[in-house]
Design an enzyme around this catalytic site. Structure first.
Site, short mmCIF file in Angstrom:
data_model
loop_
_atom_site.label_atom_id
_atom_site.label_comp_id
_atom_site.label_asym_id
_atom_site.label_seq_id
_atom_site.Cartn_x
_atom_site.Cartn_y
_atom_site.Cartn_z
N GLU A 52 0.84 -1.19 0.00
CA GLU A 52 0.00 0.00 0.00
C GLU A 52 0.88 1.24 0.00
O GLU A 52 2.12 1.14 0.03
CB GLU A 52 -0.97 -0.02 1.20
N HIS A 82 -4.24 2.88 8.48
CA HIS A 82 -2.94 2.38 8.94
C HIS A 82 -2.01 3.55 9.21
O HIS A 82 -1.91 4.48 8.41
CB HIS A 82 -2.30 1.49 7.88
#
Lengths: 381, 290, 381, 290
Positions: free
Chosen positions: B210, B248
C-alpha cells in the site's frame, strides 16, 4: 495529529529554545493588541494545518499595530486549501542574515528518528533534497541513547563553521529532539532557523506532527487538538471512533479494514467512479458505528451512491446488517445503497437485509461496478 | 511446508484472559495451533479453558512450557513491554497483533528484538496462518486452504479478500503473512519473500502493498535480484490524498514520496505481475503456477 | 560517597516510595520533639557510615517521647567502629508481618546495574547468598532501556504471590531504580522492605552509595556529604585533592598512583612493617599537594617513619622534591623520612634533595626495607 | 610483533589541544606513533604542531585521515560522548585515558562499543605501548624496550615500576597494556591474555592485578584452560581494608569478595607464577624465558 505553529513554538519555548515573542489571536482587535505589546514590526501568520499558506497570502508583515489589525482582518476567515483560517499568530518580525532548515522525522527505513539539517533553509526541504542533496545532512538517532552531544555538535557544524553558532545550534537540536520525544512526534521542524545580522539564532517557524497513537498517554498533547481547524465531518467521525477522510467524489464508501477500504476506493476509480471518502469502521464494529458512518456519509451532498464492502473476520456481518437497517429506519436514505457482505455470519446478515428490503451480494467487484453505475447515473455494468 | 510457523510451533499467548486474547486463543486452539501457555499477571497458576496453564510472566511460561512462539493481545500502551518481555524470555518468533502502538516505542523495541536475534511480526497485524498446520493471530482459518502460494500483505481484511478468492479458485497457500500497517514493524516484505523463496513448498507469491514508505520498492528490487519464484503484486491507495494517514499509521504519502504509482512502477520494473484489481490475483497466479 | 539512611529515605520519599514518617536529630531534645510529632512508638537509629550499628547498640525502640530522648542520649556520641554518632533518625516503628530485601548494585561482571531481591530480608544479603542462593533473584538492567515494567513485575512476583503486593513492590522497584540512576549510585538498597500485618508495603531501612565520579555533575547529591561522619584526616586530604585512607600502622606512605600505592603498602607489610595510610598524590602532582600530604601524615601520632615512593611518568620528580623541601622547611619533621624517586627529572630531583640535606634512592625495595626498619626501631635491613 | 597497536596504527587524538592531550600528543609523535589527526570542536582547519590536522568532529577526522585508532584526553563528563563518537565514526580501537568517568556512563558506552564491534581500552588507564612500534597513551617510552614479554595491568605507575625493572634486567616487551582501574572497562585481562597468546612474538606474560571484582580469577581460569605461554602475576592491595575505594574506582573489596588473598589463590591454582614483590617479576620471568 497536527498542531499549530504557535503551539509547537510554545512547546519549544518551554524547553528554552529561542522563539521570537508572539501570541495567537482569533480577532483582528486581539491581533492589534498583541502587536502593540510587542512594540515592533510583526508578522501575522494564518494558523492552518496545510502547507503553502505563504503563497496563499496567509502570512503578512505589519509595521504598526493598526497594520497588524488590517492584516489579521484579511487573513482571518480566509480559505486556504479548503480550510478556514480561525486563528493567526502575531509574532515579532525577524531580521534575517541567513536561514537554515532543522527537522526530525520518524524514518521508516532506519526505524529511527532522523535529523535532517540544511544550511539552505526557508524553502521546501524536499526541493533541496531533489536539487542539492549535498546540502542536507541526515543523521539517524538511536532512541536508546538519545541525541548525543557529539551528534548535536556535528549537526551544528554542518550549518555553521563558527563554534559559537554551532554550539547554539547544537543546543537547539537538543531542544527540538526533546520536544519530539516528549510530545510523541512523527515530525518536528524549525524552518527557517534564522541567524540575525547580530549573529543570534532564532526559530522563526515551527511545526510538529504528533503520532496519533501517542495521544492516549499524553493528555496534555491531546488537549492541543484544534477541532475548529479540521474538516467537521472528520471530527464527527473521530468522536464516533471511525477512521474517516473526506474526499471530493460521489461514491460514499463504508469498509472494514484500512487496506480493503483503500482497495475499494481504488476499484471505484478503476470502474470510472470517484470515492467520496475513506472510511474504516474497524475490526470489532458494532451496529452503532454503522449508524454513525451512514450519518456522516449521507450528510455529504456530493454522495450519489453508498457502497458497503464488508469482509467479516472479527467483524460480524450481521452486526453491520443490523446497523444498516437501524440507520436507514431512523433516516431513510435519499441515495441508492449497494451492499457487499461476506464472511462471519454472512447468511444471517443476508437474511436480515432481505427481510428489510435490501439486496446484497458477496462479490466485491460486482458491488463496486454497480455503485459506480448508480452514482454516475449510468446502469450497473 | 510453510514459513515462520508450522507444526512445530508451540505458542504462548500474552494477554490470554483479555477480551481479544481469549476469543482468538479459542479460535487458534480450534484450528489446531499448539497453544501451550498463557500469560496474565496475577493469574499465574490458573488455567485457560481448563487446559492451557497461565503464568504471571513470559519467563515463567517459557521455562515451564518451552514455547518457541508468542502472540500478543495486550493494549497498545503495554505492547512494547510485552514484546521486549517475550524476546528477553528467549521467544524466537513474536507476533504482535495490537493496533495503536506508539511508533517511538517501536524504535526501542526493534533494536531490542534485533539484538536478541528474534523475529517480530507486526505490530498492528493480523498474524499469520500456515493452512492445515498452525495459525497465530486472527486470520480466519475458514478462508484458507493448503497449497503452493505464499501470501504477504500489509493489510488485514484486504488479505482475507484475496486469500478467499484464491481459495475459491482452488489455489491454496503455504503461509499467509500479515506484516502489519505500521511504519515501523518487525518483519518486512523482504523478510517474508526471502522465507518464501527458501521454502520448497512455495511455488509463487502474492504481495499486497500500500501507499507510504518504500518497503515495496525495496521488495521489488529484492525480487529482481534474488527471487526465482514468480511474484504477483498489488498496491492499495491509488486514490489516497497526500499527507493523510489512511487508517494504517504507515499508509501515508509524505510529500511526494510513497505513492501507489511509484510502487506499481517498481513492481513492473522488477517483472512482478501487477494485479490492478484484487480479483486479478486469481488469473495472474494461475498463469504462473502452470 | 556514602549518604545516611535518612538522606536515602528522603530521596525515595521524594519519588513516592512508602517511607514511614521520620526526621533526623542531632540532640536528644530534638529526638524527643520528633517522637512527639510522630505520636507513636519510634525507633531511634544511629546515622553512621558503617554496617552493624544494630549489634553495636545504635538502633533502639522507644515507646514514648521521653524514652526517645533517653535512647537518643545514649546513642548520640557513641563510637561505632571508630566513628562517632553525630545524628540519629527518629522514625515511626513498623509492625512487621514479613521482611524482604531489595537492592541494586552496579555489577562489574555484567557491566550493568543488577537488581537483587529476596523474600528473606532484614538480614545480611551476603549471608542469604551464601546459605540459600535460591532465595535470591538477580536481574541485570540494560541502562539503555531502563527498568522495564515486566521486569519490575517479575521482581515483585518473586517476592509476593499476590498481585496487589507484587504491583506495589514493582512500583517500589521503579522508584529505587530511578533513585539509583538519578543520584548516580553504585549501590541502593531497601532492607528490609516490610509487609505490615495490614498488607501494606513500607521501606523500613534505606541505603545508597554514590559513585564519587558522579558528584561533579550532581551538586545536589554532592551537597549531601556529611563531613562530620568522616575521618577528619580524610576530609582534609580530599579538600587538598589527595586520595587518602587512614589505617592503623606506623609507616606513612606517599606514593603516586593507586596501584603503586597499594603495592608499596603491601611491601611495607612484607618487610614486617604496617602502613599508616593509603595516599595517592595523583598524576600531575604539584609541590602544594606534597605539602598537604606531609601535613596530613605527620599529624598522625602513630606514624614513626615516612616513606615516599615516586615513579615519575607524568609526575615530575623535581616537583615532588621541591614539595618535600618546602614542607619540611615550614614544619620540620619529627620522624625519619625515606625517599625513593625515579623517572622524569630524577637527576634534578636528587640534586634538590641532596642540597637540602635529604638522601634518596631510586630503588623501591631498598627504600621500603629502610622505612620499615626506621619505623620499628630496628636497623635498615 | 605486538598486540592491539603496532606500526599500522594511525591515530586520532580526541582533545588534542587540551593540556594533557597536547603534552602527550607531542610525546607520542616523538616516540614515532603515527598521529594522523586531532579533534577539538571549533578548531577544525587548524593544525597541531604545524603537522597534524585538527577537525571539529571524529567523523571528519576519520573521513580525511583514515585513522584506525583513537586516544581520548577529554574531561570525565565528556568522555562517554567522546568514546561513543569514536566508535560511531568507525574507529576500531579506542583508548580512553580519562580518569573519573561516571561508572553508569560506562554501562551505556560499553553496550554501544560492543554493538559497533570496536575495542575500547580503559577508561582511567595509561594506554599501551608496543616498544619500537607505537605508543598510544601516557606510558613513558623511555622505560620500555622491545622484547618477548607481554605486560597487562590494572594500574599505571605500578606497571611502569615493573616494566622498568624488566627493562633494566634486559627483558624487553612486545606490548605493555594498562587496562585501567575502573570497575567497568572495555578490555579485561582475558582479552589481553588471549591477544598475547595469539601473538607469535610474545613468549611470556606479566599480569598485574589488584583487589576488587573477579577479573583476575576469571583470567586465571582462562590461563589454565587456554594458554600455553607462561604467566607471572601480582596482586596489589593485600593490606587494603574492606569497603574502601583504594584510589582506583574498581579497587574495592565488597563485603568479603574481591580480596587479594582469593586472587592470589586463583593464580596459584592456575599455575601462574606469583610475584610476592614487584621485583620478583624479574627472576620469575627470567626462569620462564629460558
Amino acid at each position: 495529529m497536527n498542531i499549530h505553529e504557535y503551539q509547537a513554538k510554545e512547546i519549544l519555548r518551554g524547553l528554552g529554545a529561542p522563539i521570537p515573542p508572539g501570541e495567537v489571536a482569533t480577532t483582528s482587535a486581539e491581533a492589534e493588541a498583541i502587536a502593540s505589546r510587542i512594540g515592533k514590526p510583526v508578522v501575522v501568520k494564518a494558523q492552518v494545518h496545510v502547507g503553502g499558506r505563504g503563497k496563499a497570502g496567509g502570512v503578512k508583515l505589519a509595521k504598526t499595530p493598526a497594520e497588524a489589525r488590517e492584516r489579521a482582518d484579511a487573513i482571518l476567515g480566509m480559505q486556504i486549501k479548503g480550510l478556514t483560517v480561525e486563528k493567526v499568530l502575531v509574532t515579532e518580525a525577524a531580521d534575517i542574515a541567513s536561514e537554515a532548515y532543522v527537522g526530525i522525522i520518524l524514518d521508516r527505513a532506519s526505524k529511527k528518528p532522523v535529523f535532517m539539517v540544511s544550511p539552505a533553509g526557508g524553502i521546501d526541504i524536499e526541493e533541496v533534497a531533489a536539487t542539492t542533496p549535498e546540502k542536507i545532512l541526515k543523521l539517524p538517532i538511536d532512541t536508546r541513547y538519545g541525541l548525543q552531544p557529539y551528534q548535536a555538535m556535528r549537526l551544528g557544524f554542518f550549518l555553521y563553521d563558527d563554534l559559537a553558532k554551532a554550539r547554539a545550534a547544537s543546543k537547539i537540536m537538543q531542544q527540538l529532539y526533546t520536544a519530539f520525544m516528549q510530545s510523541g512526534c512523527s515530525l518536528a521542524e524549525i524552518n527557517p532557523l534564522v541567524v540575525t545580522p547580530a549573529g543570534e539564532l532564532i526559530a522563526v517557524d515551527g511545526k510538529m506532527v504528533i503520532d496519533d497513537n501517542e495521544l492516549d498517554r499524553r493528555p496534555a498533547v491531546a488537549a492541543m487538538r484544534d477541532e475548529s481547524a479540521e474538516e467537521p465531518s472528520e471530527v464527527l467521525a473521530r468522536n464516533a471512533s471511525l477512521t474517516f477522510i473526506k474526499l471530493d467524489g460521489n461514491v460514499g464508501c463504508v469498509v472494514n479494514g484500512a487496506g480493503l477500504a483503500m482497495a475499494t476506493m481504488d476499484l471505484v476509480k478503476y470502474y470510472g467512479g470517484d470515492p467520496a471518502n475513506f472510511l474504516d469502521i474497524g475490526g470489532s464494529s458494532n451496529p452503532e458505528k454503522v449508524v454513525s458512518a451512514l450519518q456522516i456519509i449521507t450528510a455529504d451532498p456530493n454522495v450519489k451512491a453508498i457502497l458497503f464492502n464488508i469482509f467479516g473476520g472479527i467483524t460480524r456481518t450481521d452486526d453491520v446488517a443490523n446497523g444498516i437497517v437501524t440507520a436507514t429506519k431512523k433516516n431513510p436514505l435519499k441515495v441508492p445503497i449497494v451492499i457487499r457482505l461476506t464472511g462471519t455470519n454472512e447468511e444471517i446478515a443476508m437474511k436480515i437485509l432481505t427481510e428489510n428490503g435490501f439486496s446484497a451480494s458477496s462479490d466485491m467487484d460486482e458491488a463496486v461496478k454497480k455503485a459506480v453505475a448508480l452514482a454516475t447515473g449510468g446502469k450497473a455494468a | 511446508m510453510s514459513i515462520f510457523i508450522g507444526k512445530d510451533t508451540t505458542l504462548v499467548v500474552q494477554g490470554i484472559t483479555g477480551r481479544d486474547g481469549s476469543f482468538h486463543s479459542k479460535q487458534m486452539i480450534e484450528y489446531g495451533t499448539r497453544v501451550v501457555a498463557g500469560v496474565t499477571p496475577g493469574k499465574g497458576g490458573q488455567t485457560f479453558e481448563g487446559t492451557v496453564p497461565i503464568f504471571n510472566t513470559v519467563a515463567d511460561a517459557v521455562a515451564s512450557s518451552g514455547a518457541n512462539t508468542s502472540v500478543i493481545y495486550v493494549p497498545p500502551m503495554y505492547a512494547a513491554d510485552a514484546i521486549i518481555e517475550a524476546a528477553d524470555a528467549g521467544i524466537q518468533f513474536i507476533v504482535a497483533i495490537t493496533e495503536g502502538v506508539p511508533v517511538l516505542d517501536m524504535t526501542r523495541v526493534y533494536a531490542f528484538v534485533k539484538d536478541k536475534g528474534a523475529r517480530l511480526l507486526g505490530p498492528n497485524c493480523p498474524g499469520l496462518i500456515s493452512p492445515g498446520e498452525s495459525k497465530v493471530g486472527i486470520i480466519p482459518g475458514s478462508i484458507c486452504a493448503p497449497g503452493p502460494v505464499g501470501v504477504v500483505s500489509r493489510s488485514g481484511t484486504l488479505t482475507y479478500e484475496i486469500v478467499y478468492q484464491l481459495t475459491r479458485a482452488g489455489i491454496g497457500q503455504t503461509t499467509c503473512v500479515g506484516i502489519g500497517g505500521d511504519p515501523i514493524n518487525g518483519t518486512n516484505f523482504i523478510d517474508a519473500l526471502a522465507a518464501f523463496e527458501a521454502d520448497p513448498a512455495t511455488r509463487a507469491v502474492c504481495m499486497m502493498g500500500e501507499i507510504g514508505g518504500t518497503d515495496e520498492q525495496e521488495a521489488a528490487q529484492f525480487v529482481k535480484d534474488h527471487m526465482t519464484k514468480p511474484v504477483v503484486g498489488f498496491i492499495a491507495g491509488q486514490t489516497a490524498p497526500p499527507g493523510r494517514r489512511m487508517g494504517h499509521a504507515g499508509a501515508i504519502i509524505s510529500g511526494s514520496a510513497g505513492t501507489a504509482a511509484e510502487k506499481i512502477q517498481a513492481f513492473e520494473d522488477a517483472g512482478i505481475g501487477v494485479a490492478r484489481r484484487p480479483i486479478d490475483f486469481v488469473d495472474l497466479i494461475k498463469a504462473r503456477l502452470r
